[in-house]
Design a protein around this motif. Structure first.
Motif, PDB file in Angstrom:
ATOM      1  N   ALA A 449      71.379  40.853  37.048  1.00 52.66           N
ATOM      2  CA  ALA A 449      72.088  40.605  35.581  1.00 52.66           C
ATOM      3  C   ALA A 449      71.130  40.585  34.568  1.00 52.66           C
ATOM      4  N   THR A 450      69.993  39.098  34.801  1.00 52.58           N
ATOM      5  CA  THR A 450      69.238  39.027  33.959  1.00 52.58           C
ATOM      6  C   THR A 450      67.946  39.794  33.543  1.00 52.58           C
ATOM      7  N   THR A 451      67.394  39.835  35.538  1.00 52.04           N
ATOM      8  CA  THR A 451      66.208  40.153  35.516  1.00 52.04           C
ATOM      9  C   THR A 451      66.247  42.125  35.323  1.00 52.04           C
ATOM     10  N   ARG A 452      66.864  42.039  35.952  1.00 50.74           N
ATOM     11  CA  ARG A 452      67.332  44.002  36.708  1.00 50.74           C
ATOM     12  C   ARG A 452      65.964  44.455  37.664  1.00 50.74           C
TER      13      ARG A 452
ATOM     14  N   GLY B  27      70.756  46.702  18.086  1.00 47.65           N
ATOM     15  CA  GLY B  27      69.549  47.863  18.740  1.00 47.65           C
ATOM     16  C   GLY B  27      70.701  48.114  19.682  1.00 47.65           C
ATOM     17  N   VAL B  28      69.822  49.468  20.685  1.00 44.76           N
ATOM     18  CA  VAL B  28      70.961  50.234  21.254  1.00 44.76           C
ATOM     19  C   VAL B  28      71.212  49.388  22.464  1.00 44.76           C
ATOM     20  N   GLY B  29      72.144  48.859  22.948  1.00 46.35           N
ATOM     21  CA  GLY B  29      71.876  48.543  24.290  1.00 46.35           C
ATOM     22  C   GLY B  29      72.538  49.630  25.289  1.00 46.35           C
ATOM     23  N   VAL B  30      71.571  49.401  26.741  1.00 45.43           N
ATOM     24  CA  VAL B  30      71.619  49.847  27.691  1.00 45.43           C
ATOM     25  C   VAL B  30      72.384  49.519  29.047  1.00 45.43           C
ATOM     26  N   ALA B  31      72.982  50.376  28.952  1.00 48.06           N
ATOM     27  CA  ALA B  31      74.334  50.154  31.196  1.00 48.06           C
ATOM     28  C   ALA B  31      73.821  50.910  31.943  1.00 48.06           C
ATOM     29  N   CYS B  43      65.860  53.010  36.663  1.00 52.11           N
ATOM     30  CA  CYS B  43      64.664  52.102  36.926  1.00 52.11           C
ATOM     31  C   CYS B  43      63.986  51.535  35.441  1.00 52.11           C
ATOM     32  N   GLN B  44      62.621  50.598  35.786  1.00 54.34           N
ATOM     33  CA  GLN B  44      62.355  50.113  34.198  1.00 54.34           C
ATOM     34  C   GLN B  44      62.227  51.666  33.161  1.00 54.34           C
ATOM     35  N   LYS B  45      61.877  52.534  33.329  1.00 58.01           N
ATOM     36  CA  LYS B  45      61.910  53.338  32.502  1.00 58.01           C
ATOM     37  C   LYS B  45      63.467  53.356  31.704  1.00 58.01           C
ATOM     38  N   GLY B  46      64.903  53.818  32.510  1.00 57.07           N
ATOM     39  CA  GLY B  46      65.758  53.579  31.968  1.00 57.07           C
ATOM     40  C   GLY B  46      66.328  53.142  31.448  1.00 57.07           C
ATOM     41  N   TRP B  47      66.128  51.046  32.030  1.00 60.39           N
ATOM     42  CA  TRP B  47      66.371  50.430  31.743  1.00 60.39           C
ATOM     43  C   TRP B  47      65.915  50.010  29.605  1.00 60.39           C
ATOM     44  N   THR B  48      64.776  50.331  29.702  1.00 56.82           N
ATOM     45  CA  THR B  48      63.810  50.324  28.292  1.00 56.82           C
ATOM     46  C   THR B  48      64.453  51.368  27.361  1.00 56.82           C
ATOM     47  N   SER B  49      64.581  52.209  27.938  1.00 50.99           N
ATOM     48  CA  SER B  49      64.464  53.217  26.872  1.00 50.99           C
ATOM     49  C   SER B  49      64.713  53.652  25.370  1.00 50.99           C
ATOM     50  N   ALA B  50      65.580  52.441  25.551  1.00 46.69           N
ATOM     51  CA  ALA B  50      66.474  52.784  24.284  1.00 46.69           C
ATOM     52  C   ALA B  50      65.319  52.192  23.046  1.00 46.69           C
ATOM     53  N   GLU B  51      64.226  51.305  23.349  1.00 47.37           N
ATOM     54  CA  GLU B  51      63.535  51.315  22.551  1.00 47.37           C
ATOM     55  C   GLU B  51      62.414  52.146  22.064  1.00 47.37           C
ATOM     56  N   VAL B  52      62.169  53.273  22.104  1.00 49.35           N
ATOM     57  CA  VAL B  52      61.594  54.672  22.026  1.00 49.35           C
ATOM     58  C   VAL B  52      62.449  55.196  20.792  1.00 49.35           C
ATOM     59  N   LEU B  53      64.177  54.521  20.613  1.00 47.54           N
ATOM     60  CA  LEU B  53      64.841  54.776  19.678  1.00 47.54           C
ATOM     61  C   LEU B  53      63.784  54.411  18.605  1.00 47.54           C
ATOM     62  N   THR B  54      63.557  53.179  18.400  1.00 50.71           N
ATOM     63  CA  THR B  54      62.635  52.495  17.479  1.00 50.71           C
ATOM     64  C   THR B  54      61.027  51.960  17.223  1.00 50.71           C
ATOM     65  N   ARG B 602      54.602  53.852  24.834  1.00 48.14           N
ATOM     66  CA  ARG B 602      54.809  52.929  23.193  1.00 48.14           C
ATOM     67  C   ARG B 602      56.220  52.141  23.380  1.00 48.14           C
ATOM     68  N   VAL B 603      56.398  51.529  24.720  1.00 53.77           N
ATOM     69  CA  VAL B 603      57.084  51.193  25.595  1.00 53.77           C
ATOM     70  C   VAL B 603      56.169  49.600  25.744  1.00 53.77           C
ATOM     71  N   ALA B 604      56.477  48.125  25.552  1.00 56.74           N
ATOM     72  CA  ALA B 604      55.774  47.171  25.337  1.00 56.74           C
ATOM     73  C   ALA B 604      55.553  46.807  27.130  1.00 56.74           C
ATOM     74  N   ALA B 605      57.317  46.739  27.386  1.00 57.33           N
ATOM     75  CA  ALA B 605      57.348  46.193  28.648  1.00 57.33           C
ATOM     76  C   ALA B 605      57.090  47.712  29.632  1.00 57.33           C
ATOM     77  N   LEU B 606      57.355  49.139  29.447  1.00 57.01           N
ATOM     78  CA  LEU B 606      56.180  50.029  30.424  1.00 57.01           C
ATOM     79  C   LEU B 606      54.884  49.644  30.556  1.00 57.01           C
ATOM     80  N   ASP B 607      53.784  49.010  28.961  1.00 60.78           N
ATOM     81  CA  ASP B 607      53.231  48.863  28.786  1.00 60.78           C
ATOM     82  C   ASP B 607      52.323  47.656  30.017  1.00 60.78           C
ATOM     83  N   ARG B 608      53.241  47.151  29.706  1.00 58.85           N
ATOM     84  CA  ARG B 608      52.791  45.151  30.458  1.00 58.85           C
ATOM     85  C   ARG B 608      52.814  45.644  32.109  1.00 58.85           C
ATOM     86  N   SER B 609      53.463  47.075  32.258  1.00 67.93           N
ATOM     87  CA  SER B 609      54.003  46.928  33.753  1.00 67.93           C
ATOM     88  C   SER B 609      52.525  48.111  34.229  1.00 67.93           C
TER      89      SER B 609
END
Lengths: 506, 708
Positions: A449-452, B27-31, B43-54, B602-609
């Motif tokens: 939940a925290t880290t995915r 912001g928009v929460g993704v579940a 995947c990480q792209k899905g989890w961070t997808s809402a960042e593209v909105l802003t 453009r998504v920071a977390a993806l750019d780090r990965s």
């Protein structure tokens, strides 16, 4: 303009290929094609006859595509018995004749059978392996045979010997030369090969030959070797090489030496008559193998359709890779062998007597120009590609002989470096999981939940559980996250980690 | 009060993972949401997808290239008036076909449909195609040829879980669609995962430790490999003759065509040992239902398809599946793993040069008449077929003077991208609809800001042919508008009398009518039905139907109900090895980036990965060229060069280098790739070309050179 008529004599693999290529290339219908084949069967892949003997290939796997019936008149079961070059006719065994504007001879080769006492009477169960009929007869006899002898330790002889052995027949191979496959192999790999064959239950007798075939009631019962020894044998295969089938050409007055003499454009002295494949003797020599024969077929099509003449000689057998198709033996030879190497060539040899493996590499100016690879199928395919495609070689050629060693990742949560990616899908490292645990995530679900971590493909779930278990089991008083690389585990939980391979190694 | 979450699907790939969006002040929460395809995974792209909105550089106002040469904000009225005016002028000067449209596989079905309709009825240009041409076109052509229908997966993805063997060719699903890997658990337990890839990709690694077999062929030899496998099926008597006699035509020709592909020959061409070929066939055959197995599948991805003989390679894969009696059998068959989010729907509703909605041929008079009635136009006014994407790009600056780009970043994603840039620069007008300033948008004369995923209603058709609802969770920022409104406005300004709805549900209803009776029949569907029904709806869904999860149970799509087997032979790479280019380049994706990277970079977390481009190469090769891990490596082909960091790994063949294609600039892989195309599908040969490599001494110099 009415089409020119091309008659192709011989529907073997080269004649078949020529017709196929010609029809494909001749889009304007310049040529009308007639293909004449002596065998009554549909065209088939002769290369695979030994696989059928071995019981490794269904006959259905041999049938080649039928020639395009709209473009090609295919007369099978019909042998050419004469050429009338003056009248531009091929005489056929049914008494008819086919007239041509252009003639392509692709009559191939026939098996050479040395003169041996006792053979002239034609005892049963003595065969060559050249046609589908030969193959059927050998396979049928193999059902009951108690002991087979194969005369000739070349490629085809060994393939057949392995095939018969695979069917459970005891086999002895007899070869006149110093060692097996003398055309392709030097002594050391050949001796290793003989060892491998003996492991399979195949006896190998070199520097010998058969002086007499002994029959009873028209059936072979034994052979006598040159040294006088007698071997019981109720099936004999003669595999002593082939001779070009050039009788028609010779009788018609065309020049014939070892084969029908043609120039670099595959043309005889008669500009409308060509010869390709095993029956032809081109400036570069005899083809002997399939690939050079196919190259000739393609070259002739190019000449006939596009009018492009030859500028270089086509490859001959000596430059071609030879791959033994034998159940239980993996052998590839390509290019230069060590005994033919130059002084400044680099030779690399690996010999493993217990494993019946032998590999020779010949490297010239950073290119792989020769390969002998016995008993190492896991590297022979890769060596074939490197040789054929001339791809860059490693600085240390030894690395080509060792199948890739995997770098084993540590799968223990203790020894795994903190920077190791545990969850690829969400890009979560061990360190991040440890941090999450420190911040209160005490179960795999809480860590997820925290880290995915483990929320993508789920493949790292076991590792995450292992990490959490390890962290929970460690002394609560000690901070296990302080140095993830040297955490103080009270127990180590081995975990599978199929999914977390770090891709980069230096 | 907490606002209720909005159920929708991920904006990225064709797996279309289910998610629930919950907007809040932060912001928009993704579940992640449980669904048969992603089973609750993202995947990480899905989890961070809402960042593209802003994103901070989100385009929120129309931009027009002013006299200064810069893109400047203008009103919508100014922007569309400018576009309409230029279109009118250019068509008056150069004819209707002077305007081209380049669509995208990420557009909703409604947008894709409307874009095709706009091109054919308002612009009345034959020049429309889309970036899906770069994705599924070879598989689509082969599927149509063999089955008479092209639906990526002709069965629900969940069927994979039941199969005992899966032959996966050229698809790195563990990186491109991670949650899909859950469906491979059963296959791996049974030792049946057979992965064909020149790299030991994350997916190939899943076949290790007894889970299956990794076949690591030389790039460009997939077809030879498949012909070799089929040869072994015949040689070992494993063909399902009863099935072939009852359900297939052409088997005799195909059987004969593989007679020359015996194992030792195929091993020497592909580099895959004979023993591995034999084991692969045994595993596949043992899993085939007719031999008592639980199910066997043959699946292809871009690695097998993006070749000049890609259609024939897929045909060889289909032939193998048919010979084993797989298509239409339990947990078995052939499928293509579609790449883009709506790659499937995008090709069914009119973005393809030769197609009308419902997967109809634009050359079929009956199809034209039907669609003309729905559109309310004369059939004769619908133009004929255009040309596939690469040829369309070839015409830029020539026959085609203006280009509309929707949901594509072709300056990065097209093959031989440097040449494409030059042609785009020579256009009289470039109009780009996008929500980020992509490389292509930055070159435009007009940029029109559009809505994205969480800001719009619509439908998407996933890789399994299931129609899914995309739902709006938040309002679009600034002045962004849906393409549906933009196209309606332009139609009016261009004097068209054709009606263009702007409500997605209404556009869908029209699409449904247009598709009625077509191969991809959606006529039984509406937004309301999709919202009301919880069960899966896979096309065809004619009126009154409950959908078609599994095709081919009883018959194939051809008139006689039989599948067609077609003999094929390998064409080989168009750009093959030679002394000054002795290595193959293969391209592909990484987990944390998507397509041209316009969104994910453009998504920071993806750019780090996944912070930048790299060149993957074998340690032996690296040593030969004096390259250390992390060095800059220059990869040069006959077309251009790219420079990126060396990533040294034993996971790749020593005769092959790999580059991901998500980046522009010096490390742009598509500056190197070949734009030669498959003659049947128009698919460019992204997946193999000949290159030379060198350690790049002065990165800055090379950057200048590459960009010059």
């Amino acid at each position: 303009m009415s089409p020119q008529k091309i008659v192709v004599v011989g529907a073997g693999m080269v004649g078949h290929r020529f017709v196929d290529e010609l029809v494909r290339a001749d889009r304007t219908g310049r040529y009308a094609v007639e293909l004449i084949g002596a065998e009554s069967y549909e065209p088939y892949n002769r290369i695979l006859l030994s696989e059928v003997v071995a019981g490794r290939a269904d006959l259905k796997a041999l049938s080649l595509p039928l020639p395009d019936s709209e473009r090609v008149t295919f007369r099978r079961g019909c042998a050419a018995v004469g050429l009338d070059l003056a009248e531009r006719r091929v005489l056929l065994d049914d008494g008819s004749a086919s007239s041509f504007d252009r003639l392509v001879l692709a009559t191939g080769a026939t098996a050479f059978v040395p003169p041996i006492e006792g053979l002239e009477s034609g005892p049963r169960h003595v065969h060559v392996l050249r046609t589908l009929d030969d193959c059927r007869n050998i396979a049928a006899r193999a059902m009951n045979a108690k002991h087979a002898v194969v005369l000739g330790g070349g490629v085809l002889g060994l393939e057949a010997a392995c095939g018969l052995r695979r069917r459970g027949v005891p086999v002895t191979v007899i070869d006149l030369d110093e060692h097996l496959m003398a055309t392709q192999l030097d002594g050391p790999p050949a001796r290793m090969l003989a060892g491998r064959l003996r492991d399979l239950g195949i006896d190998v007798i070199t520097r010998s030959s058969i002086s007499e075939v002994i029959s009873a009631y028209d059936e072979i019962v034994a052979v006598r070797l040159a040294d006088g020894r007698l071997l019981a044998a109720d099936l004999m295969l003669v595999s002593c090489g082939v001779r070009a089938e050039a009788g028609l050409a010779a009788a018609a007055g065309l020049a014939v030496e070892r084969g029908i003499v043609v120039d670099a454009d595959l043309t005889t002295a008669d500009p409308q008559v060509h010869a390709i494949g095993d029956c032809a003797q081109a400036p570069a020599g005899m083809t002997g193998l399939l690939a050079p024969g196919w190259a000739q077929a393609e070259r002739l099509v190019e000449l006939l359709v596009r009018g492009v003449g030859a500028d270089v000689d086509l490859p001959t057998a000596s430059a071609e890779p030879v791959r033994l198709k034998a159940a239980g033996v993996d052998l590839v030879t390509m290019g230069v062998r060590p005994s033919a190497a130059r002084d400044d060539d680099r030779l690399v040899t690996l010999t493993d007597s217990g494993g019946r493996r032998h590999v020779d590499l010949v490297i010239r100016e950073d290119a792989l120009v020769g390969v002998t690879c016995l008993g190492a199928p896991e590297i022979s395919a890769a060596l074939s590609v490197a040789y054929d495609r001339r791809t860059p070689l490693p600085l240390d050629p030894l690395t080509m002989l060792v199948p890739e060693a995997r770098t084993e990742e540590s799968t223990s949560p203790v020894r795994m470096p903190g920077s190791t990616t545990v969850c690829r899908c969400s890009s979560v490292t061990k360190k991040e999981i440890v941090t999450a645990w420190e911040q209160g995530a005490r179960s795999a679900d809480a860590v997820a939940a925290t880290t995915r971590a483990s929320t993508g493909c789920g493949g790292c779930r076991d590792v995450v559980c292992g990490l959490v278990d390890w962290l929970n089991a460690s002394d609560p008083g000690v901070d296990p996250g302080a140095d993830p690389d040297a955490g103080p585990p009270s127990r180590s939980t081995p975990v599978t980690q199929r999914n977390t391979t770090v891709e980069s190694t230096t | 009060m907490t606002p209720a979450g909005t159920d929708t699907h991920c904006p990225y790939c064709a797996l279309q993972c289910a998610m629930t969006l919950t907007p809040s002040e932060e912001g928009v929460g993704v579940a992640a949401r449980s669904f048969p395809t992603n089973k609750g995974g993202l995947c990480q792209k899905g989890w961070t997808s809402a960042e593209v909105l802003t994103l901070t550089d989100r385009i929120t106002t129309p931009l027009l290239r002013g006299t200064s040469g810069e893109l400047e904000p203008v009103s919508w009225a100014q922007a569309v008036a400018f576009v309409a005016d230029r279109v009118r002028t250019l068509q008056a000067e150069h004819g209707r076909d002077a305007i081209g449209v380049f669509g995208g596989g990420g557009l909703t079905n409604e947008k894709a449909y409307q874009l095709g309709k706009f091109t054919r009825t308002v612009l009345r240009s034959r020049h429309i195609d889309y970036n899906g041409r770069f994705c599924m076109s070879s598989a689509a052509a082969a599927g149509n040829r063999a089955f008479g229908i092209d639906r990526g997966l002709p069965f629900p993805l969940a069927d994979l879980s039941e199969a005992e063997a899966v032959l996966l060719l050229g698809s790195n699903v563990a990186d491109t669609m991670p949650p899909l890997v859950q469906h491979l658990a059963g296959v791996r337990e049974r030792g049946g995962l057979l992965v064909v890839d020149p790299r030991r990709s994350a997916t190939a690694a899943l076949a290790e430790d007894g889970a299956g077999i990794h076949l690591q062929p030389l790039p460009g030899t997939d077809q030879a490999l498949l012909l070799g496998l089929l040869h072994l099926v015949v040689a070992e008597g494993l063909a399902d003759e009863e099935y072939l006699a009852a359900r297939v035509t052409g088997w005799d020709d195909v059987r004969r065509s593989v007679a020359l592909w015996w194992p030792t020959r195929v091993a020497s061409i592909t580099g895959v040992p004979e023993e591995v070929l034999r084991r692969t066939v045994q595993v596949l055959a043992a899993a085939s239902p007719t031999r008592g197995g639980g199910g066997a599948m043959v699946l292809t991805g871009r690695g097998a398809e993006q070749h000049t003989d890609g259609t024939d390679t897929v045909t060889a894969a289909i032939n193998l599946a048919l010979a084993l009696g797989l298509p239409g059998s339990r947990a078995s068959g052939y499928g293509c793993l579609t790449g883009q989010g709506n790659g499937q729907g995008g090709r069914e509703h009119g973005q393809k040069a030769d197609q009308l909605p419902g997967y109809r041929s634009i050359e079929d008079p009956a199809a034209r008449a039907h669609v003309a009635r729905v559109w309310g136009v004369e059939e004769a006014t619908i133009p004929g077929k255009g040309v596939p994407a690469v040829q369309l790009l070839d015409k830029l600056g020539g026959e085609v003077r203006a280009l509309f780009v929707h949901g594509a970043n072709l300056l990065v994603s097209a093959p031989d991208a440097t040449a494409v840039r030059r042609r785009v620069e020579s256009l009289d007008l470039l109009v780009v609809c996008d929500f980020v300033p992509s490389e292509t948008a930055l070159l435009a004369d007009v940029v029109l800001p559009v809505t994205q995923w969480a800001e719009e209603e619509g439908t998407m058709t996933s890789l399994e042919g299931r129609i899914l609802r995309r739902r709006k969770a938040i309002d679009p920022p600034g002045k962004a508008r849906s393409e549906l409104e933009i196209l309606a406005d332009l139609a009016g300004l261009l004097g068209s009398e054709v009606h263009f709805d702007t409500e997605p549900a209404l556009v869908f209803d029209e699409l449904a009518r247009a598709s009625a009776g077509g191969v991809a029949d959606y006529s039984g569907l509406s937004h309301a039905r999709l919202d009301a029904e919880t069960g899966p709806l896979h096309w065809p869904v004619p009126a009154g139907s409950g959908g078609t999860p599994r095709l081919f149970r009883d018959r194939f799509g051809h008139a006689d109900g039989r599948a067609r087997m077609v003999p094929v032979s390998p064409g080989g790479p168009a750009d093959d090895l030679r002394p000054d280019a002795p290595l193959y380049l293969v391209t592909g994706r990484v987990l944390a980036q998507y397509q041209s990277g316009a969104q994910t970079r453009r998504v920071a977390a993806l750019d780090r990965s996944a912070p930048g481009p790299f060149v993957e190469l074998h340690p032996n090769l690296a040593a030969r060229y004096g390259i250390d891990d992390g060095d800059d490596v220059r990869v040069t082909s006959a077309r251009g060069a790219a420079v990126a960091r060396a990533r040294i790994t034993t996971a790749i063949r020593p005769d092959t280098v790999f580059m991901p294609f998500h980046w522009s600039g010096a490390g742009m892989a598509n500056a190197v790739t070949n734009d030669a195309t498959d003659p049947v599908s128009g698919m460019p040969e992204f997946k193999v070309c000949a290159v030379e490599i060198a350690r790049a001494a002065q990165p800055s110099e090379i950057l200048e050179e590459v960009l010059a």
